[in-house]
Design a protein around this motif. Structure first.
Motif, PDB file in Angstrom:
ATOM      1  N   GLY A   1       0.815  -1.212   0.000  1.00 37.26           N
ATOM      2  CA  GLY A   1       0.000   0.000   0.000  1.00 37.26           C
ATOM      3  C   GLY A   1       0.847   1.260   0.000  1.00 37.26           C
ATOM      4  N   GLN A   2       1.941   1.235   0.766  1.00 35.90           N
ATOM      5  CA  GLN A   2       2.845   2.387   0.787  1.00 35.90           C
ATOM      6  C   GLN A   2       3.531   2.566  -0.559  1.00 35.90           C
ATOM      7  OE1 GLN A   2       5.134   1.067   4.176  1.00 35.90           O
ATOM      8  NE2 GLN A   2       4.216   2.613   5.525  1.00 35.90           N
ATOM      9  N   GLN A   3       3.927   1.459  -1.175  1.00 32.52           N
ATOM     10  CA  GLN A   3       4.543   1.551  -2.498  1.00 32.52           C
ATOM     11  C   GLN A   3       3.569   2.137  -3.518  1.00 32.52           C
ATOM     12  OE1 GLN A   3       6.814  -1.893  -3.897  1.00 32.52           O
ATOM     13  NE2 GLN A   3       7.045  -2.593  -1.787  1.00 32.52           N
ATOM     14  N   GLN A   4       2.291   1.771  -3.410  1.00 41.23           N
ATOM     15  CA  GLN A   4       1.309   2.336  -4.326  1.00 41.23           C
ATOM     16  C   GLN A   4       1.171   3.838  -4.118  1.00 41.23           C
ATOM     17  OE1 GLN A   4       0.121   2.409  -7.168  1.00 41.23           O
ATOM     18  NE2 GLN A   4      -1.292   0.667  -7.103  1.00 41.23           N
ATOM     19  N   ARG A   5       1.259   4.279  -2.877  1.00 44.24           N
ATOM     20  CA  ARG A   5       1.197   5.714  -2.590  1.00 44.24           C
ATOM     21  C   ARG A   5       2.407   6.447  -3.194  1.00 44.24           C
ATOM     22  NH1 ARG A   5      -1.641   3.306   1.445  1.00 44.24           N
ATOM     23  NH2 ARG A   5      -3.318   4.483   2.430  1.00 44.24           N
ATOM     24  N   VAL A   6       3.565   5.801  -3.142  1.00 43.74           N
ATOM     25  CA  VAL A   6       4.761   6.384  -3.762  1.00 43.74           C
ATOM     26  C   VAL A   6       4.565   6.484  -5.273  1.00 43.74           C
ATOM     27  CG1 VAL A   6       7.244   6.128  -4.165  1.00 43.74           C
ATOM     28  CG2 VAL A   6       6.272   5.506  -1.949  1.00 43.74           C
TER      29      VAL A   6
ATOM     30  N   GLU B   1      -8.521  -5.100   1.069  1.00 41.75           N
ATOM     31  CA  GLU B   1      -9.727  -4.285   0.901  1.00 41.75           C
ATOM     32  C   GLU B   1      -9.602  -2.908   1.547  1.00 41.75           C
ATOM     33  OE1 GLU B   1     -13.272  -6.276   2.062  1.00 41.75           O
ATOM     34  OE2 GLU B   1     -12.996  -7.958   0.661  1.00 41.75           O
ATOM     35  N   GLU B   2      -9.042  -2.871   2.762  1.00 39.18           N
ATOM     36  CA  GLU B   2      -8.918  -1.586   3.459  1.00 39.18           C
ATOM     37  C   GLU B   2      -8.004  -0.637   2.691  1.00 39.18           C
ATOM     38  OE1 GLU B   2      -7.470   0.298   7.748  1.00 39.18           O
ATOM     39  OE2 GLU B   2      -7.593  -1.878   7.501  1.00 39.18           O
ATOM     40  N   THR B   3      -6.850  -1.158   2.236  1.00 36.85           N
ATOM     41  CA  THR B   3      -5.919  -0.319   1.486  1.00 36.85           C
ATOM     42  C   THR B   3      -6.517   0.090   0.156  1.00 36.85           C
ATOM     43  OG1 THR B   3      -4.084  -1.507   2.532  1.00 36.85           O
ATOM     44  CG2 THR B   3      -3.554  -0.143   0.626  1.00 36.85           C
ATOM     45  N   GLN B   4      -7.287  -0.796  -0.466  1.00 38.74           N
ATOM     46  CA  GLN B   4      -7.967  -0.483  -1.716  1.00 38.74           C
ATOM     47  C   GLN B   4      -8.891   0.710  -1.526  1.00 38.74           C
ATOM     48  OE1 GLN B   4     -10.052  -3.179  -5.087  1.00 38.74           O
ATOM     49  NE2 GLN B   4     -11.093  -3.293  -3.114  1.00 38.74           N
ATOM     50  N   ARG B   5      -9.637   0.722  -0.423  1.00 34.42           N
ATOM     51  CA  ARG B   5     -10.533   1.848  -0.142  1.00 34.42           C
ATOM     52  C   ARG B   5      -9.746   3.138   0.059  1.00 34.42           C
ATOM     53  NH1 ARG B   5     -13.273  -2.159   2.893  1.00 34.42           N
ATOM     54  NH2 ARG B   5     -12.226  -1.497   4.803  1.00 34.42           N
ATOM     55  N   GLU B   6      -8.607   3.033   0.736  1.00 38.18           N
ATOM     56  CA  GLU B   6      -7.793   4.228   0.978  1.00 38.18           C
ATOM     57  C   GLU B   6      -7.229   4.789  -0.331  1.00 38.18           C
ATOM     58  OE1 GLU B   6      -4.875   2.812   3.691  1.00 38.18           O
ATOM     59  OE2 GLU B   6      -6.234   2.781   5.416  1.00 38.18           O
ATOM     60  N   ILE B   7      -6.779   3.905  -1.214  1.00 35.93           N
ATOM     61  CA  ILE B   7      -6.237   4.352  -2.507  1.00 35.93           C
ATOM     62  C   ILE B   7      -7.333   4.998  -3.342  1.00 35.93           C
ATOM     63  CG2 ILE B   7      -5.228   3.589  -4.681  1.00 35.93           C
ATOM     64  CD1 ILE B   7      -3.248   3.672  -2.315  1.00 35.93           C
ATOM     65  N   MET B   8      -8.534   4.429  -3.334  1.00 34.28           N
ATOM     66  CA  MET B   8      -9.632   5.033  -4.079  1.00 34.28           C
ATOM     67  C   MET B   8     -10.023   6.383  -3.478  1.00 34.28           C
ATOM     68  SD  MET B   8     -10.166   3.386  -6.740  1.00 34.28           S
ATOM     69  CE  MET B   8     -11.543   4.434  -7.231  1.00 34.28           C
ATOM     70  N   GLY B   9      -9.849   6.530  -2.173  1.00 34.58           N
ATOM     71  CA  GLY B   9     -10.089   7.827  -1.535  1.00 34.58           C
ATOM     72  C   GLY B   9      -9.127   8.882  -2.066  1.00 34.58           C
ATOM     73  N   ILE B  10      -7.873   8.471  -2.279  1.00 31.20           N
ATOM     74  CA  ILE B  10      -6.882   9.383  -2.862  1.00 31.20           C
ATOM     75  C   ILE B  10      -7.299   9.782  -4.278  1.00 31.20           C
ATOM     76  CG2 ILE B  10      -4.505   9.543  -3.731  1.00 31.20           C
ATOM     77  CD1 ILE B  10      -3.657   7.800  -1.336  1.00 31.20           C
ATOM     78  N   PHE B  11      -7.737   8.799  -5.065  1.00 27.28           N
ATOM     79  CA  PHE B  11      -8.167   9.101  -6.439  1.00 27.28           C
ATOM     80  C   PHE B  11      -9.381  10.027  -6.456  1.00 27.28           C
ATOM     81  CE2 PHE B  11      -6.129   4.897  -7.869  1.00 27.28           C
ATOM     82  CZ  PHE B  11      -4.989   5.554  -8.320  1.00 27.28           C
TER      83      PHE B  11
END
Length: 221
Positions: free
Chosen positions: A147-152, A176-186
Motif C-alpha cells: 500500500g505504501q509503495q502504491q502511494r509512492v 480491501e482496506e488499502t484499496q478503499r484508501e487508494i480510491m479515496g486518494i483518487f
C-alpha cells in the motif's frame, strides 16, 4: 472540460485485432473505470493513451491536440502520469528519491532547469499528502508495504502536475482496506480537477468511478 478524446481507435497485432472502433471522451474532475474481460484490450488501451503504443487506426486528442503530432517524451513528462500495476519503482532508491527522479526526468524532457532542493521539498510534500511520514519517505522501496509503495507510485505520477492520471490495476495487489484508501486518494484528485482513468477488474473500483467504459472482446470469427 474535455481533456482527452478517442476517435474510432483500433489496434492490431498483424491480423489479430485487439481493439476496434473505440470512441469516448474524458473530462477533468472525473474518475473513469475501464472494465472488460481478460483479452478485451484494457491495458492496450491504456498504453495507447499514454503514448507507449501507436493505434493502428483512429486518433487520440489530449487537451485538443492530436497526440501523434506531440513529442511523446514531453507528453509523458507533462500531460499524463502513469501508475503501473507492479508500481515500476526503483527498489534501490528511497521513496522520496523515486519521486525526485521523476521530477528530474520531466524537467530534462521539457528542457527546464533542475532545482534539486525545490524538488526534494516538493517530493516530501507529495508523499505526505499520500499519507507517508518523513521516516517512511526516507525508506528504500522494499522496506515499504504494498500500500505504501502504491502511494509512492501515485506521488511519482503527480510529481510534474499532469492533468490526466492513468492507472493500470492500481488496487489489484492490495487488501480491501488499502484499496478503499487508494480510491479515496483518487477521489480527492478528481475533486481537485484531475482526470483519473483506471483499468480494473475490481467491482468496487468500478462502483467508485463516475463513469464506466466496458470493452468487449473483438470477435475474430
Amino acid at each position: 472540460m474535455e481533456v482527452m478524446k478517442l476517435e474510432n481507435l483500433s489496434f492490431s497485432y498483424g491480423e489479430h485485432s485487439i481493439l476496434k472502433g473505440i470512441s469516448c471522451t474524458f473530462d477533468a474532475g472525473k474518475i473513469y473505470a475501464i472494465v472488460g474481460k481478460s483479452g478485451a484490450g484494457k491495458t492496450t488501451l491504456l498504453s495507447l493513451m499514454s503514448g507507449l503504443a501507436e493505434p493502428t487506426e483512429g486518433t487520440i486528442f489530449c487537451n485538443g491536440k492530436e497526440m501523434k503530432l506531440e513529442d511523446k517524451y514531453e507528453y509523458r513528462s507533462r500531460s499524463i502520469g502513469v501508475i503501473f500495476q507492479d508500481f515500476n519503482l526503483l527498489t534501490k532508491l528511497t521513496a522520496v528519491e523515486n519521486v525526485e527522479l521523476s521530477m528530474e526526468i520531466s524537467a530534462e524532457n521539457s528542457h527546464k532547469k533542475i532545482d534539486r532542493q525545490a524538488n526534494r521539498d516538493s517530493a516530501y510534500g507529495l508523499l505526505a499528502e499520500m499519507g507517508l511520514r518523513r521516516d517512511e519517505a526516507d525508506r528504500r522501496i522494499l522496506k515499504l508495504s504494498g500500500g505504501q509503495q502504491q502511494r509512492v507510485a501515485i506521488a511519482r505520477a503527480l510529481s510534474y502536475g499532469p492533468d490526466i492520471i492513468l492507472a493500470d490495476e492500481p488496487t489489484g495487489n492490495l487488501d480491501e482496506e488499502t484499496q478503499r484508501e487508494i480510491m479515496g486518494i483518487f477521489r480527492d484528485l478528481a475533486k481537485n480537477g484531475k482526470c483519473v482513468i483506471i483499468v480494473t477488474h475490481s467491482s468496487y473500483v468500478a462502483e467508485c468511478a463516475d463513469e464506466k467504459i466496458e470493452l468487449k472482446t473483438v470477435n475474430h470469427s
